[in-house]
Design a protein around this motif. Sequence first.
Motif, PDB file in Angstrom:
ATOM      1  N   ILE A  47       0.715  -1.308  -0.094  1.00 38.20           N
ATOM      2  CA  ILE A  47       0.119  -0.028  -0.031  1.00 38.20           C
ATOM      3  C   ILE A  47       0.697   1.185   0.022  1.00 38.20           C
ATOM      4  CG2 ILE A  47      -2.085  -1.003   1.029  1.00 38.20           C
ATOM      5  CD1 ILE A  47      -1.077   0.126   3.769  1.00 38.20           C
ATOM      6  N   ASP A 147       0.291  10.195   5.757  1.00 35.27           N
ATOM      7  CA  ASP A 147      -0.226   8.776   4.785  1.00 35.27           C
ATOM      8  C   ASP A 147      -0.185   7.739   5.917  1.00 35.27           C
ATOM      9  OD1 ASP A 147      -0.688   7.283   2.645  1.00 35.27           O
ATOM     10  OD2 ASP A 147       1.610   6.868   2.261  1.00 35.27           O
ATOM     11  N   LYS A 150      -6.471   7.124   8.121  1.00 34.87           N
ATOM     12  CA  LYS A 150      -7.195   8.335   7.798  1.00 34.87           C
ATOM     13  C   LYS A 150      -8.297   8.881   8.672  1.00 34.87           C
ATOM     14  CE  LYS A 150      -5.227   6.937   4.230  1.00 34.87           C
ATOM     15  NZ  LYS A 150      -3.994   7.018   4.047  1.00 34.87           N
ATOM     16  N   HIS A 173      -1.533  11.870   1.510  1.00 27.67           N
ATOM     17  CA  HIS A 173      -1.940  10.897   0.365  1.00 27.67           C
ATOM     18  C   HIS A 173      -3.399  10.250   0.425  1.00 27.67           C
ATOM     19  CE1 HIS A 173      -1.046   6.933  -1.855  1.00 27.67           C
ATOM     20  NE2 HIS A 173      -0.975   7.772  -2.596  1.00 27.67           N
ATOM     21  N   ASN A 174      -3.730   9.622  -0.515  1.00 28.31           N
ATOM     22  CA  ASN A 174      -5.030   9.103  -0.651  1.00 28.31           C
ATOM     23  C   ASN A 174      -6.259  10.099  -0.558  1.00 28.31           C
ATOM     24  OD1 ASN A 174      -3.162   7.065   0.800  1.00 28.31           O
ATOM     25  ND2 ASN A 174      -4.038   6.278  -0.809  1.00 28.31           N
TER      26      ASN A 174
HETATM   27 MG    MG Z   1      -1.223   6.015   0.939  1.00 23.23          MG
END
Ligand code: MG
Length: 223
Positions: A47, A147, A150, A173-174
């Motif tokens: 990931i 990162d 979340k 990120h994401n």
């Molecule tokens: Mg990520």
Amino acid sequence: MTYDMNYTEPANPLERFYEYIGQLFTEEDAVMQHIQAENIRQDIPPISIKYYDGYLLQWLMRMINARTVIEIGTLGGYSGIWMARALPEDGKLITLELQPRHAEVAQANFEYADVADKVEIKTGMAIKTLQTLNAEADGPFDMVFIDADKISYPQYLEWAAEHLRVGGMIAAHNSYRRGRVLEPEEADDHELIKFHQMIADDPRLDGIIIPLGDGMTVAIKRS
Ligand code: MG
Ligand code: SAH
């Protein structure tokens, strides 16, 4: 936390454009390829960011002359090596990781990539570790790369907005969570949406989402 090691990302029709960008401006060299192979061998969940995200992080660092960077979520060190390579001679990356095993693999990878002298891994809950970091002693911090979990992005944002220098940068990120930012399903999705709204509402921050890969949210601290 557990990950499905057999998980593969659904095909993204835009991927060929990300590859176009990545191949045009950078390359995943033999060292980075070795790190990815080693992470698979060590059962590290697949990931990490992609090589084009690594290049984007380097590009952002160079834009703001980043010398001191905090990373939240080390995993096997793949993103950390990209960033460490963009640091100046006296630069430093402090990277935070909950899982001791991830930290162990990352440490070996930092050594293999010859960046260990610039990188310090701090193991534990990132929120706890952040409280021990002092902008005067360890900073001033130029950049925070988020990162990890979340669900904690809003808390990481609060810390970053307080501890970055003016002109400093948050990258996360994401941003898309593979589409879930528009169709939230779980608590993590809702906290990611909240994170974006907090950036939008914070007069200290100028935000943007760079739509590369799964999305990179970037905010500049203007005051
Ligand atoms: Mg990520
Ligand atoms: N930045 C890495 C990928 C990070 S994956 C790369 O691109 O190479 C997310 C990582 O965050 C995992 O290793 C996970 O163990 C870690 N993590 C999850 N929750 C955390 C927490 N509360 N504190 C610190 N690390 C956490």
